[in-house]
Structure formats: C-alpha cells, structure tokens
Write a protein that holds these residues in place. Structure first.
Motif, PDB file in Angstrom:
ATOM      1  N   GLY A  13       7.703  -6.330  -9.931  1.00 38.27           N
ATOM      2  CA  GLY A  13       6.734  -5.751 -10.791  1.00 38.27           C
ATOM      3  C   GLY A  13       7.454  -5.322 -11.920  1.00 38.27           C
ATOM      4  O   GLY A  13       8.478  -4.336 -11.732  1.00 38.27           O
ATOM      5  N   PHE A  14       7.230  -5.538 -13.230  1.00 36.45           N
ATOM      6  CA  PHE A  14       8.031  -5.329 -14.225  1.00 36.45           C
ATOM      7  C   PHE A  14       7.087  -4.420 -15.438  1.00 36.45           C
ATOM      8  O   PHE A  14       6.008  -4.973 -15.676  1.00 36.45           O
ATOM      9  CB  PHE A  14       8.525  -6.512 -14.980  1.00 36.45           C
ATOM     10  N   VAL A  15       7.780  -3.199 -15.840  1.00 35.65           N
ATOM     11  CA  VAL A  15       6.928  -2.444 -16.777  1.00 35.65           C
ATOM     12  C   VAL A  15       7.882  -2.152 -17.910  1.00 35.65           C
ATOM     13  O   VAL A  15       8.667  -1.490 -18.041  1.00 35.65           O
ATOM     14  CB  VAL A  15       6.559  -1.043 -16.195  1.00 35.65           C
ATOM     15  N   PRO A  16       7.651  -3.016 -19.122  1.00 30.77           N
ATOM     16  CA  PRO A  16       8.537  -2.895 -20.371  1.00 30.77           C
ATOM     17  C   PRO A  16       7.856  -1.659 -21.098  1.00 30.77           C
ATOM     18  O   PRO A  16       6.697  -1.499 -21.532  1.00 30.77           O
ATOM     19  CB  PRO A  16       8.240  -4.047 -21.010  1.00 30.77           C
ATOM     20  N   ASP A  53       7.165  -5.447  -4.468  1.00 31.39           N
ATOM     21  CA  ASP A  53       8.210  -4.764  -3.635  1.00 31.39           C
ATOM     22  C   ASP A  53       9.207  -4.043  -4.256  1.00 31.39           C
ATOM     23  O   ASP A  53       9.873  -2.895  -3.733  1.00 31.39           O
ATOM     24  CB  ASP A  53       9.021  -5.746  -2.699  1.00 31.39           C
ATOM     25  N   PHE A  54       9.688  -4.479  -5.568  1.00 32.77           N
ATOM     26  CA  PHE A  54      10.521  -3.847  -6.427  1.00 32.77           C
ATOM     27  C   PHE A  54      10.030  -3.671  -7.709  1.00 32.77           C
ATOM     28  O   PHE A  54       9.599  -4.354  -8.390  1.00 32.77           O
ATOM     29  CB  PHE A  54      11.761  -4.892  -6.218  1.00 32.77           C
ATOM     30  N   LYS A  65       5.214 -10.024 -11.784  1.00 35.29           N
ATOM     31  CA  LYS A  65       3.951  -9.506 -12.339  1.00 35.29           C
ATOM     32  C   LYS A  65       4.676  -8.589 -13.409  1.00 35.29           C
ATOM     33  O   LYS A  65       5.354  -7.963 -13.302  1.00 35.29           O
ATOM     34  CB  LYS A  65       2.895  -8.796 -11.392  1.00 35.29           C
ATOM     35  N   VAL A  66       3.758  -8.659 -14.743  1.00 35.51           N
ATOM     36  CA  VAL A  66       4.351  -7.543 -15.530  1.00 35.51           C
ATOM     37  C   VAL A  66       3.200  -6.993 -16.250  1.00 35.51           C
ATOM     38  O   VAL A  66       2.020  -7.451 -16.164  1.00 35.51           O
ATOM     39  CB  VAL A  66       4.764  -8.515 -17.005  1.00 35.51           C
ATOM     40  N   LYS A  98       2.498   2.905 -11.408  1.00 35.83           N
ATOM     41  CA  LYS A  98       1.669   3.116 -10.195  1.00 35.83           C
ATOM     42  C   LYS A  98       1.131   1.888  -9.800  1.00 35.83           C
ATOM     43  O   LYS A  98       1.188   1.277  -8.681  1.00 35.83           O
ATOM     44  CB  LYS A  98       0.513   4.010 -10.482  1.00 35.83           C
ATOM     45  N   HIS A  99       0.682   1.003 -11.066  1.00 30.66           N
ATOM     46  CA  HIS A  99       0.090  -0.450 -10.466  1.00 30.66           C
ATOM     47  C   HIS A  99       1.202  -1.127 -10.119  1.00 30.66           C
ATOM     48  O   HIS A  99       0.892  -2.073  -9.105  1.00 30.66           O
ATOM     49  CB  HIS A  99      -0.850  -0.986 -11.783  1.00 30.66           C
ATOM     50  N   ALA A 100       2.183  -1.276 -10.637  1.00 37.05           N
ATOM     51  CA  ALA A 100       3.301  -2.046 -10.197  1.00 37.05           C
ATOM     52  C   ALA A 100       3.814  -1.788  -8.893  1.00 37.05           C
ATOM     53  O   ALA A 100       3.995  -2.782  -7.999  1.00 37.05           O
ATOM     54  CB  ALA A 100       4.415  -2.122 -11.327  1.00 37.05           C
TER      55      ALA A 100
END
Ligand code: AMP
Length: 283
Positions: free
Chosen positions: A25-28, A49-50, A143-144, A42-44
C-alpha cells in the motif's frame, strides 16, 4: 520503520516485500504530515501487508512564483508520525536523485487539467503526473491512496492509471477536517489568526452552494451563493468557485452524474482549496 533516502535502497526493500508475497500500500505525500495523511495510512494499513509512504516536495508541480521554497518541512516530526501511524517504510528522496537529467520527454495531463487548479496553476498536474509515474515504478504498489481533498488530482490520476494500464488500484480517501470544518492542510500553518477563524466559512459556503443546486438545479446561481458567502465572511480572494461533473470535470451536469463544487481561495500567505462531491443519488 525502515527509512530510506536512496532509490536503490527503496528498490531492494520493494523487491524483498514482493518476494515475500506481500501486497504494498502506497501513500505519496509532500510531508508536514497531519491527520489527513494519517487517514490515508490507516486505509493503506488495513488493506495491505506492507505500507510505504513517500515524502517529497516535488519541484515539478510548483510554478515559478509559487511556494516551493517556503513549503513547510519537518522530517523529524513526520518520521515520528509515520512510525505511530504504522508505516513500514518511509522514502524521502532528494530532488537531485529523482530528477538527475532532463531527457526532454514530458507527460501532459488532458482536458481534466484545463479547469480549477489546472487553469490557475499551468503545468501543475503535468508535474504531479511526472512524479507519480516515477514513484509508481519505484514502489510497485498494489494499491495507492489519494485524498478527495485534492479531488482534481485524484480524478486525473485515476484517468492516467486507467488509460495507461498502471498495474495498481487507486483508492479514494475522504477529506479529513478540523472540528470547525476546515479541511486539514499542510498550508493551514500559513493562515493568520484572523484568517484561521474565517477559513471554515469555505466549507460552509460549499455546502450552501450544493444545497442551492439541489433545490434549483442552477449551477450559476449555486456558485454565486458560494462566492457571496466567502466574500462576505472572509478577507480571502477567490481564485475559483466551480460546479462541474466529477470525475470528468466538465460543465455537462446532466444525466445523473456525480458533481463537484470546488473552491480555491487566496489568503495572504496561503492558497486553500476545498470541495464537496455529490454522487448521482445526491449523497
Ligand atoms: P500533500 O502532502 O498535500 O501532497 O497530500 C498528500 C496526500 O494527502 C494527497 O493524496 C492528498 O489528497 C491527501 N490529503 C491532504 N490533505 C488531506 C485531508 N485533509 N484529508 C484527506 N486527505 C488529504
């Protein structure tokens, strides 16, 4: 939490996660974290898993007279917040490594970037697409996560990912607000005390505009309601107030489309944006 600045170190960690069969899961972000960013994490966290977060104040998305140099930065505080939120890896590259040379190839956003922030910040979304292309290739996310606070950015990235077959899923996360309704933003620190008191009126004004639209189905009148509320109650200068279809961002509001009422207001040291989206059921 793993902390990496260099692209090669990031890639090694991504490879290890992939080999272990982990979803990513990626949060830019551009850092100076707040609860809006934490909500994305939190959503990610729940769905992967990572979790990888990037912090990069991307020069490519700032115009020559914009606030690149004074954009707020605090990596130490951000690192603590990322640990607390459960980020597994924090990537904070330097511009020199992200953009070592210019090969002359550019990515241009389409018609969705001709309105709203794209109209007042020429080239802004091209710069956003430039950095997300690089980040998506480096992070290889499953997922982003993007916030609806930046609804135009989200819409353009969704189109880009769809049209160019990026092997990832874009997840929309609702806007996180202060108790008085002001959308959380890294730029809120630039508001004076007086402006901070006035700023929640933006959200109120958007709500009033949308209520008016639901009653009268007249976009021009609805935007006027919003404009008047902001002009009467704040010292800010309106950049735009527009009611458009979402996510295609056109004036065609017919046939059961979702709509967005989006606003940008200049205060003395900060330009704030906010919006509300109504789906085709009016929710
Ligand atoms: P930024 O650091 O401002 O570039 O934002 C990074 C990500 O956080 C983007 O996907 C934004 O849409 C999202 N974001 C920023 N503010 C909020 C907020 N108040 N609520 C939800 N998401 C947000």
């Amino acid at each position: 939490m793993i902390q990496v600045q260099l692209i090669n170190d990031l890639k090694e960690n991504v490879k290890a996660a992939k080999q272990a069969g982990k979803s990513i899961g990626f949060v830019p972000t551009m850092g100076f974290l707040h609860e809006g960013h934490m909500s994305l994490v939190k959503h990610a966290r729940e769905e992967n898993d990572f979790v990888i977060m990037s912090i990069f104040v991307n020069p490519a998305q700032f115009g020559p007279n914009e606030d690149l140099d004074r954009y707020p930065r605090d990596l130490e505080r951000d690192t603590k917040m990322a640990v607390e939120a459960g980020v597994d890896l924090l990537f904070f590259p330097q511009a020199e490594e992200m953009y070592p040379q210019d090969g002359g190839i550019t990515i241009r956003a389409g018609a969705q970037a001709d309105v709203l922030c794209g109209a007042s910040r020429p080239g802004h979304f091209d710069g956003v697409l430039k950095v997300v292309t690089k980040l998506f290739h480096l992070v290889e996310p499953t997922k982003v996560y993007f916030g609806q606070k930046d609804a135009q950015q989200l819409a353009i990235i969704e189109t880009y990912v769809r049209d160019y077959n990026f092997p990832l899923e874009v997840r929309r996360v609702p806007t996180v607000r202060e108790e008085d309704g002001l959308a959380k933003s890294s730029r809120n620190v630039f508001l004076s005390e007086k402006e901070r008191v006035e700023a929640p009126l933006i959200q109120q004004a958007i709500q009033m505009g949308l209520e008016d639209y639901q009653k009268n189905q007249d976009a021009e009148k609805a935007t006027l309601v919003t404009i008047q509320h902001i002009e009467n109650g704040t010292s800010g200068n309106i950049d735009y107030v527009e009611l458009l279809s979402y996510p295609d961002l056109t004036n065609n509001l017919s046939n059961n489309k979702s709509i967005i009422l989006a606003v940008a207001v200049f205060f003395e040291k900060a330009r704030l944006i906010d919006n509300l989206i109504l789906n085709n059921k009016g929710e």
